[in-house]
Design an enzyme around this catalytic site. Sequence first.
Site, short mmCIF file in Angstrom:
data_model
loop_
_atom_site.label_atom_id
_atom_site.label_comp_id
_atom_site.label_asym_id
_atom_site.label_seq_id
_atom_site.Cartn_x
_atom_site.Cartn_y
_atom_site.Cartn_z
N LYS A 20 33.01 31.45 29.54
CA LYS A 20 33.21 30.53 30.67
C LYS A 20 34.62 30.69 31.22
O LYS A 20 35.55 30.95 30.47
CB LYS A 20 32.98 29.10 30.16
CG LYS A 20 32.90 28.01 31.21
CD LYS A 20 32.56 26.68 30.54
CE LYS A 20 32.42 25.55 31.54
NZ LYS A 20 32.05 24.27 30.87
N SER A 38 27.86 19.81 28.77
CA SER A 38 28.04 21.01 29.61
C SER A 38 27.59 22.32 28.99
O SER A 38 27.52 23.33 29.67
CB SER A 38 29.50 21.13 30.03
OG SER A 38 29.75 20.30 31.13
N SER A 55 28.18 21.85 33.07
CA SER A 55 29.02 22.70 33.89
C SER A 55 29.00 24.17 33.49
O SER A 55 29.36 25.02 34.31
CB SER A 55 30.46 22.19 33.83
OG SER A 55 30.98 22.35 32.53
#
Lengths: 471, 94
Positions: A65, A164, A140
């Site tokens: 990420k 997330s 996310s």
Amino acid sequence: MTDLCSLTLKEAIEFAKKEGAKPLVDAFQKRAETLNPKINAFLRMVPGTAGTGSGIFRGVPVAVKDNICIEGQEVTCASKILIKHVPPYNATVIEKLKNAGITVSAQCNMDEFAFGSSCETSTFGPCKNPWDLTRVPGGSSGGSAASVAADMTLAALGSDTGGSIRQPAALCGVVGVKPTYGRVSRYGLIAFGSSFDQIGPITKTVEDAAILMNVISGHDLKDSTSAPEKVPDFTQSLKRDVKGLRIGLPKEYFIEGIDPEVEKSVRVAADLYKKLGAEIKQISLPHTEYSVAVYYIVAVAEASSNLGRFDGVEYGLRVPAKDLREMYFETRDQGFGHEAKRRILLGTFVLSAGYYEAYYLKGQKVRTLIRQDFEKAFKEVDLILSPTSPTAAFKIGEKVADPLAMYLSDIFTIPANLSGVPAMSVPCGFTSSGLPVGMQLMARPFDEATLFRAAHTFEQETGIYKKKPKL
Amino acid sequence: MEFNIDRVAELARLSLKPEEKIKLEKELGAILAYVQKLSALDTKDIEPTSHVLDLENVYRADEVKASEAAEKALEHAPKADGRFFKVPKIVQKD
């Protein structure tokens, strides 16, 4: 020859032992070039390390990420305020991946600063769900989950503050683990809610998640909130056996507003566990309905404080201005997106003089009640089973205009962050329109091993993970 | 509701455009109304949770170690001068 991109991490390691990792890295590179323009899961490829690693992983590629620091490589949190930011050090998890011989191959799209449940707040445009390109991948860590589901990488790391990792894993039909708070070092993870954030794996199988957890877990002197607990070999818990396990179904997680197809998939999973010898119990986590309210006080308070450092002085964007004060205001106005501003303002308000006790302190006290719910529940059961998300993937744009509706989509994942317990999402079925559904398992602090055992058993019994999106 | 967006934006060092301000005020009003549900709970005797682990102060040995982080951080600073981050004037003369 089988398609290299469809291999699991475990299979890829076996392949690389014989043939090296170069063919794998090349195959994923090629697939990413073809698919990324459609899916937008990757923001950048990481250059220069193509499959040369040694260690037990032999250089196989994993994506991360874009809020995890890589020395000398741009890291942005998908925010305009951090474009061109180049961290001067590696996150501990990056060091651990590299030391194990893993190639960090790509950086994944995400909601700006991890603020969101849909990957729509990214300054680089939304990521799409590989199962239906008109739908969100969740967030996310949407890019991490979408890239794994689309076979654009073997596995990915995400971060989880309120769901997330788990919610996008559920919406994309892959496995996602939020470790116990403190299990994985947060050093080099750009902070959102420091008392909630955990890095964890997003993978094609439960076994792959256990393999990556073995790599990234452990105490770190560079993170003062890292736990000194011993780390077991998680692959040892991959046994196909749930006999005698006590699994709780919390009544507050099967409520109105949950998609009936999602509820049914999870209930079918509970029936399967029962058939395999587990004991299924009805339990109660009575303060569940307050979780979202607590989270949107305490987590945004931490976020507003953590984001105070983005002011144009040391990192990323600086908007020229006549004096320092104006530079702060203009840089932050132009650098942050709408959702980030919303959370900064909310967090600033609940921490401000006169409101601190009514909001922030109250939120922290209710957080205690939610923790106590879990402590009581885990006296009766070993695991808690629930849906990961109340619905399957929603349409891009569907919830953008209603922040509260978006926040409420995290109602089942937030409590694990409030209480710090480990939790994971495992694919458990599909809706009639072919969208993946995920179930969530939660365990006692530092008992990820039991999560893996139950998740692996379910996965191997059902084989749901074998179905892939048509791309 | 006592929420004054101009005051909070000032504290948060955000200059908001007028149309943005109207939208945010409405959205934040709805969220603050929602979180009021916590007032239904009696928390008089409940200790707050600021952290989930039972960790007390965590110390490490105060040892000097080599680090290039400072130099590397300055390399990518928006503006630097020698060993310093450079910023515009802090106080303006009238």
